[in-house]
Design a protein around this motif. Structure first.
Motif, PDB file in Angstrom:
ATOM      1  N   VAL A  28     -34.944  57.007  33.377  1.00 31.50           N
ATOM      2  CA  VAL A  28     -35.130  58.263  32.644  1.00 31.50           C
ATOM      3  C   VAL A  28     -36.237  58.035  31.622  1.00 31.50           C
ATOM      4  N   SER A  29     -37.225  58.923  31.645  1.00 28.00           N
ATOM      5  CA  SER A  29     -38.365  58.756  30.737  1.00 28.00           C
ATOM      6  C   SER A  29     -37.915  58.773  29.285  1.00 28.00           C
ATOM      7  N   GLY A  30     -38.675  58.086  28.441  1.00 21.32           N
ATOM      8  CA  GLY A  30     -38.398  58.128  27.006  1.00 21.32           C
ATOM      9  C   GLY A  30     -38.818  59.468  26.420  1.00 21.32           C
ATOM     10  N   TYR A  31     -38.403  59.722  25.182  1.00 21.56           N
ATOM     11  CA  TYR A  31     -38.798  60.974  24.530  1.00 21.56           C
ATOM     12  C   TYR A  31     -40.246  60.890  24.067  1.00 21.56           C
ATOM     13  N   VAL A  77     -35.803  67.762  21.093  1.00 24.34           N
ATOM     14  CA  VAL A  77     -34.522  67.072  21.185  1.00 24.34           C
ATOM     15  C   VAL A  77     -33.965  66.820  19.786  1.00 24.34           C
ATOM     16  N   THR A  78     -34.829  66.343  18.911  1.00 29.47           N
ATOM     17  CA  THR A  78     -34.445  66.090  17.522  1.00 29.47           C
ATOM     18  C   THR A  78     -35.621  66.523  16.671  1.00 29.47           C
ATOM     19  N   SER A  79     -35.379  67.248  15.594  1.00 30.31           N
ATOM     20  CA  SER A  79     -36.494  67.473  14.684  1.00 30.31           C
ATOM     21  C   SER A  79     -36.143  66.851  13.347  1.00 30.31           C
ATOM     22  N   HIS A 132     -39.544  64.602  27.586  1.00 29.22           N
ATOM     23  CA  HIS A 132     -40.803  64.210  28.219  1.00 29.22           C
ATOM     24  C   HIS A 132     -41.225  65.224  29.280  1.00 29.22           C
ATOM     25  N   ASP A 133     -40.262  65.844  29.951  1.00 29.00           N
ATOM     26  CA  ASP A 133     -40.617  66.701  31.084  1.00 29.00           C
ATOM     27  C   ASP A 133     -40.913  68.140  30.682  1.00 29.00           C
TER      28      ASP A 133
END
Lengths: 692, 381
Positions: free
Chosen positions: A243-246, A532-534, A526-527
């Protein structure tokens, strides 16, 4: 057996022989027919192999989504040293590889290959990279002639690529193969590690690559394969895809960052060309500097530059030891060092803002109270070294709080320093220090960057303790009036990072809200780019800052830039952006035996501050002629931005502009630590190593 | 088809001399020998070609060179009347002792034994030809004293045998020394040594072995090998039991039909050390299966029986003894070598005749076959 002729005895021997064969046949029949085994019986679990597959590391974007760090495929030629060391014809292989690579357009010397093989930088159990970024043609050539090149292999890796070259190198940081120590620091039980590492995996080594490693790193996939007897893969039994990283979105603005880096270099070059006022003065070497631009409301870092800089692209595929030594060489001013967060400097007169806050907040002075500045301040009840001067012994005449800022009257602040210490019964012993600490000076800011320096704000307890700890280097432990006088103008035992100073000015500018500066805005999928998090602003504390106090000082700081007699008036002459008035303070910190550090701390627009810009130039002389013009050009570009240009090819590297590509400099003067002089007359700042 | 005049003359001339040696060549021995060497070379190729697309042919090339030299030697010795070999006894025996001494002084060490001379790309292992020289020497002596072996003569025989055996044990090469012992015992038996002496020799050998095992005379590995055979769980012998474990496993994997030439998983992964030399039977067993391995053993058995026949048909005791010595040498080496790969014999470093990689062994084997052919061919004249 004596009976019978030899032929008969031979017959007896042959019976023995036949019976031996019978036993061999019987055993063979037993092993191969009755008790035959399958390969599974023999090899069992060895038939399956588990392979970790590395996924895509997250990209790094600027605040507007422009890509600062991406990934690409790189083809590298490697040598497996375990195989190589067992070869009989090592010489031939090296010679052949060097000439082949050279013919194919990648000039390589035999010595280069040997240096790579001997380089302790590379994990001895992994193939050592010899040449990176070769073409597909070279890959095909070497693979076809595999048997002419024992131990040589060609591998494809995903590596980092930097569309803007070395832009923001210190913020981004670099990646490299995980070290043995880093590997040891991971959980021993790999199943407990959400993103386990294999030797050779890439890991962030500095900058946000390091701080956000766990977010940027992809979750590795696991593939269980079945291999045949010759270890060749025949089937995939199960597969968990990586799974790609963020993606990491920074607070940096690429356009502003490019401007800041360009202007910082230009300012250092200009500073070197200043004529000396006195031939005995130290050289203006101007080897290094830093600039920080913050958003006053959120303390987001909009730009952060440190010079000399480096190219994170140098680390792709493993950096050579000699190149790494250059990048960490003190004589080259340590290009890997992020001066914005890791170097500490005497703030000089930029500190007067906080002395002023202390004086007004405590009621020591009133804004309109005037002092007659004759260029010299003599301490009362003093026997030795009691005379403190303005820079150049200039007499400024009648000076109130506002004008003390505009003309940078040291005498005005000497008086405050003395009064605070003499009247400590009323105001306490550390009033100035308390204000400085309120504004976050002398402590970690909490920015998401590694290895931040804390800085120093000295006080009586600190000085006494230091004397007890090391009486030789620090023969005096008693805090004297002179210490307080020096402190008031930001000299003496006070040192802060450029980021701390910028953040303190941001808190002053926004009315007293001190926040931890942020470099990261958000983590994105990534996609699809979804947030995801701010990262929200992190308020550290509310500083007690009366609006009246703030406005008096702000008027003074605005005068520095906009009044005719302001120390930065010349630098800002012709700066005409309606509604965008700049306020700031010059600082020229003494760092003997070297030339003075030049500082300028500022915010704008004065009416509703949005930006803080702080610049520090080492060994550059007077701030009004060096740091202030630099900051002015940055404001020009904040008002009228110039777009940054990506580097043409992502593989083509821009040569890093480092100290060595600018005019040659004399070797660094080793930082000397003279014993602290008995405080008295105009005290000089102890030379403080600003890098190690 | 009409015969030409010339070929008709040749047929006629052969017919005229019915006792001529050329008429009595045992073609089956020649055919069996060539077939065995062919299987050997094919197996050597399979075990040494490596895993790359360009196979390594260096082993096979050297073996073929040895084969060509060996065939020449075999033909020469076959044509030579074996009775003339007596003339060469001092040269053969003295020469072999000299080489065995020399190898201890200037030889190279390989696989733990000082047993090789390095000659350019080739190596010579003098203990191999010394077996041949010893058989000729012993046959020459025993044929004079057949059925009249006194204790004194027995002592002479044991001294003649003991000198090379001692030198070989110094290398140390226990396996080859055992081959000498078996050859000596067999030839003494065929020569008519009284049964009580033969029994005495067996008892002496048993006592001697236990003394040697108990003393420090044997190298550690030799002791280990023997103890592994006795007790497979013996701790100190991991290295030694590994070899046997792997070879027995590979043979079991072969099953009835095997994996096919060049496809044995254990063989191709090099799991069995020494698989082109002493453990070559493992590769045959795994890749050719029971069918192939049993065929190989059958060929060996057939050859041994043909040699037995040659021994029995020989015109004199010298011939009989020569063939008996060769028979003892082949049979024991085959039994010991194949037996150790299947764990019914202890591990010793003995090559499999005809098949194992190694020029010295192949030359000695083919020379011995040449002598057997000579005995057979010259049985009438």
């Amino acid at each position: 057996m004596s009976a019978g002729p030899p032929p008969l005895r031979v017959g007896v021997v042959s019976i023995v022989v036949v019976s031996m064969f019978v036993s061999l046949f019987a055993r063979l029949y037993f092993l191969q027919v009755l008790d035959d085994k399958t390969l599974e019986d023999v090899r069992g679990a060895a038939l399956f192999d588990t392979i970790a597959t590395e996924g895509t590391r997250g990209r790094i974007l600027d605040r507007n989504g422009r890509v600062l760090v991406d990934n690409r495929e790189s083809i590298s030629v490697t040598i497996d040293r375990n195989v190589f060391n067992a070869l009989d014809d090592q010489e031939e292989v090296v010679t052949r590889l060097a000439s082949t690579l050279t013919e194919q357009g990648f000039p390589t010397k035999e010595a280069d290959i040997r240096a790579r093989l001997a380089d302790p930088q590379f994990n001895p159990f992994k193939p050592a990279p010899i040449v990176d970024d070769v073409t597909v043609a070279v890959e095909a050539y070497l693979l076809e002639r595999h048997f002419d090149f024992p131990s040589v292999n060609v591998v494809r890796n995903r590596v980092r690529t930097y569309p803007y070259g070395n832009l923001a190198a210190h913020v981004l940081g670099y990646t490299g193969a995980i070290s043995a120590a880093e590997l040891d620091a991971r959980p021993k039980d790999r199943s407990l590690d959400p993103k386990p590492y294999e030797p050779g995996d890439q890991i962030g080594k500095s900058g946000v690559e390091k701080v956000f490693e766990s977010d940027l790193r992809a979750t590795p996939g696991v593939r269980v394969i079945e291999v045949d007897a010759t270890n060749i893969e025949v089937d995939t039994r199960s597969e968990v895809r990586p799974v790609s990283g963020y993606d990491l979105q920074l607070t940096i603005d690429v356009d502003l960052q490019a401007t800041v880096e360009r202007e910082l270099q230009a300012a250092l070059l200009a500073a070197r060309q200043q004529p000396k006022r006195n031939p005995a003065d130290p050289d203006y070497r101007a080897p290094a500097g830093a600039v920080v631009v913050l958003d006053t409301m959120t303390s987001e870092v909009l730009a952060m530059a440190s010079f000399p800089t480096y190219d994170p692209g140098d680390f792709i595929g493993g950096i050579s030891s000699s190149r790494f030594a250059e990048l960490t060489d003190a004589a080259a001013f340590n290009p890997l060092f992020n001066r914005a967060t890791q170097a500490i400097y005497s703030p000089g007169s930029t500190f007067k803002t906080f002395t002023a806050v202390a004086a007004l907040r405590s009621g020591l002075v009133s804004p309109g109270e005037t002092v007659t500045d004759l260029g010299v301040w003599n301490l009362a009840n003093c026997t030795e070294g009691c005379s403190f001067q303005n820079a150049g012994r200039t007499a400024f005449g009648t000076v109130d709080m506002r004008r003390s800022m505009v003309v940078s009257s040291d005498v005005y602040y000497y008086r405050i320093g003395e009064k605070f210490w003499v009247e400590q019964g009323t105001y306490g012993r550390t009033t100035i220090q308390n204000v400085a600490r309120d504004f976050g000076l002398g402590s970690l800011t909490g920015v998401q960057l590694p290895d931040e320096a804390a800085g120093i704000i000295s006080d009586p307890a600190f000085k006494a303790q230091r004397h007890i700890d090391n009486p030789t280097a620090f023969p005096f432990g008693e805090w004297l009036t002179g210490d307080n006088v020096n402190l008031a103008i930001g000299q003496g035992d006070i040192a802060v990072t450029p980021l701390q100073l910028a953040n303190a000015y941001a808190a002053f500018a926004n009315g007293g809200t001190l926040q931890a500066p942020s470099i990261a805005r958000a983590l994105l999928d990534h996609d699809d780019g979804a947030v995801v998090t701010s990262f929200a602003p992190r308020v550290t504390r509310q500083v007690a800052l009366d609006p009246a106090t703030r406005s008096v000082i702000a008027e003074g700081l605005a005068g520095v830039v906009n009044s005719n007699e302001g120390t930065a008036a010349g630098a800002f002459s012709g700066f005409d952006h309606p509604g965008f008035t700049v306020a700031g303070k010059t600082g020229t910190a003494e760092v003997p035996p070297r030339a003075d550090s030049a500082l300028f701390a500022s915010f704008a627009p004065v009416a509703a501050p949005r930006y803080v810009v702080v610049a520090v130039l080492e060994e550059a002389g007077f701030a009004s002629g060096t740091a202030a013009p630099l900051v002015r050009r940055i404001y020009d570009r904040i008002v009228e931005p110039v777009p940054a240009q990506p580097v043409s090819s992502s593989i083509q590297r821009t040569p890093a502009v480092t100290a060595s590509t600018l005019p040659l400099l004399p070797a660094a003067v080793a930082p000397t630590i003279p014993p602290a002089p008995r405080t008295g007359g105009r005290r000089t700042t102890r030379a403080r190593p600003t890098w190690r | 088809m009409a015969l030409t005049r010339r070929s008709r003359d040749a047929v006629y001339s052969l017919r005229r001399d019915l006792a001529g040696p050329a008429l009595h060549l045992d073609w089956s021995i020649v055919a069996l020998s060539v077939l065995l060497v062919a299987i050997g070379i094919a197996t050597i190729f399979s075990t040494t070609k490596g895993s790359g697309p360009t196979p390594d042919t260096s082993y096979v090339t050297r073996q073929v060179v040895a084969l060509l030299l060996g065939l020449g030697l075999m033909i020469g010795l076959a044509i030579l009347d074996y009775r003339r070999l007596r003339e060469f006894v001092p040269l053969l025996y003295g020469g072999s002792l000299l080489l065995l001494v020399a190898v201890l002084v200037v030889g190279s060490e390989l696989r733990g034994a000082q047993a090789w001379f390095a000659v350019g790309p080739f190596t010579l292992q003098p203990s191999e030809p010394s077996k041949f020289a010893f058989i000729v020497t012993l046959a020459a002596y025993l044929s004079i004293h057949r059925d009249d072996l006194t204790l004194r003569r027995l002592a002479i025989v044991l001294t003649v045998a003991g000198l090379p055996m001692g030198l070989i044990l110094l290398q140390p090469d226990l396996g080859t020394m055992l081959v000498f012992a078996v050859i000596t015992f067999t030839m003494l038996a065929v020569a008519g040594l009284p049964l009580r002496y033969l029994g005495g020799l067996v008892v002496a050998a048993a006592i001697g072995t236990s003394i040697v095992l108990g003393s420090g005379l044997l190298a550690e590995y030799q002791r280990d090998r023997l103890l592994v055979f006795i007790d497979t769980s013996a701790d100190m012998s991991l290295d030694q039991s590994y070899n046997v474990e792997q070879s027995q496993t590979a043979i079991s994997l072969g099953g009835v039909t095997g994996w096919g030439w060049g496809n044995g998983p254990q063989t191709q992964d090099g799991m069995v050390p020494e698989q082109e030399t002493d453990f070559i039977f493992t590769a045959v067993g795994e890749e050719l299966g029971f069918v192939g391995a049993a065929t190989l053993l059958a060929l060996f058995l057939a050859l041994c029986l043909r040699i037995t026949r040659a021994a029995q048909l020989a015109r004199d005791d010298f011939g009989t003894l020569l063939c008996s010595g060769v028979l003892a040498m082949f049979a024991f080496q085959i039994f010991e070598n194949v037996g150790m790969t299947m764990r019914i014999m202890p591990v010793t470093g003995i090559p499999l005749p005809f098949v194992s990689y190694g020029g010295s062994s192949l030359l000695t084997t083919l020379a011995s076959v040449g002598v057997v052919l000579s005995v057979h061919m010259h049985r009438f004249r």
